[in-house]
Design a protein around this motif. Sequence first.
Motif, short mmCIF file in Angstrom:
data_model
loop_
_atom_site.label_atom_id
_atom_site.label_comp_id
_atom_site.label_asym_id
_atom_site.label_seq_id
_atom_site.Cartn_x
_atom_site.Cartn_y
_atom_site.Cartn_z
N PHE A 108 18.17 2.79 -5.23
CA PHE A 108 16.97 3.32 -5.90
C PHE A 108 15.68 2.80 -5.29
CE2 PHE A 108 17.70 -0.57 -8.34
CZ PHE A 108 16.42 -1.03 -8.60
N HIS A 109 15.76 1.84 -4.37
CA HIS A 109 14.56 1.40 -3.65
C HIS A 109 14.27 2.31 -2.44
CE1 HIS A 109 13.71 -2.17 -5.93
NE2 HIS A 109 14.98 -2.55 -5.84
N THR B 22 7.21 1.68 -3.74
CA THR B 22 6.05 2.09 -2.95
C THR B 22 5.11 2.94 -3.79
OG1 THR B 22 5.31 3.30 -0.98
CG2 THR B 22 7.32 4.09 -2.06
N SER B 23 3.84 2.89 -3.46
CA SER B 23 2.85 3.73 -4.13
C SER B 23 2.70 5.08 -3.44
CB SER B 23 1.49 3.01 -4.15
OG SER B 23 1.05 2.77 -2.82
N MET C 92 2.43 -0.67 -11.60
CA MET C 92 3.57 0.19 -11.93
C MET C 92 4.56 -0.60 -12.80
SD MET C 92 5.95 2.36 -9.32
CE MET C 92 4.48 3.16 -8.70
N THR C 93 5.15 0.04 -13.80
CA THR C 93 6.06 -0.62 -14.71
C THR C 93 7.28 -1.17 -14.00
OG1 THR C 93 5.39 0.93 -16.43
CG2 THR C 93 7.38 -0.33 -16.84
N SER C 94 7.65 -2.42 -14.32
CA SER C 94 8.82 -3.03 -13.69
C SER C 94 10.09 -2.35 -14.14
CB SER C 94 8.87 -4.51 -14.05
OG SER C 94 10.08 -5.09 -13.60
#
Length: 243
Positions: free
Chosen positions: A83-84, A138-139, A1-3
């Motif tokens: 945002f996490h 998270t995925s 996933m893009t940082s």
Amino acid sequence: MTSIKNINFNKFSNYYKQFHHFAGKMVEKIYQTSLTAALDSAKHCLDKGDVIALPTDTVYGLACSANNEKAIQKLYAIKGRDFHKPVAICVKDIESLRHWGQAEHINDVLLEHLLPGPITIVIERSANLNNRFLNPSTSKIGIRIPDFDFIKNLCDKFDQPLALTSANKSAEQSSLNIQEFECLWPHLGGIFDGGQLGVTEECRSASTVIDLSLPGRYKIVREGIALKRTLSIMESFNIKPLL
């Protein structure tokens, strides 16, 4: 996933704060959900990348297009949310749930017992849900199908998943009518009024969140309003708790 570690989320928060003093002048953005035109107005807002407020089968929610990067950033800024901390998505039916999430290991009968209603199912996201700002830590993704006509009809009309979280500032109580989140009105593209959703404090309970990402196992992430029903369904389908 893009940082996303170099993204400046603060600029979005500052942008919305400057409009707070217009709160008393935003009544033109309030739509009654009973009116036919309300769905078209809501879709127009979503198409523009706006965040809207709308009723669900639990409490009022904030929603935006889940695959729109700018819209997701607005959603977090308006709510004042880390945002996490993940948000769920809302879809129109089980077929859509399978499109946006990986649910091959969950049969339709089980899903039909759980949904629609105040239950959020956490599974791995599919490649179709590719917004780098949506739950970057998270995925997995929580997916809801609310049992409420307006939001179900909007999901059908918009034909994209809606990112969905409660209509309140982070850590404040959830809202049962639109006046309870009036401080957020200036920041929203539209406020869709479905009336009072309940009168007791129990009605403020959010959906029950259950992780079903592993075959044959479950984990309760949030007890919510439908815990007893959810556990009963798990038992009847012989789904075991993840220890």
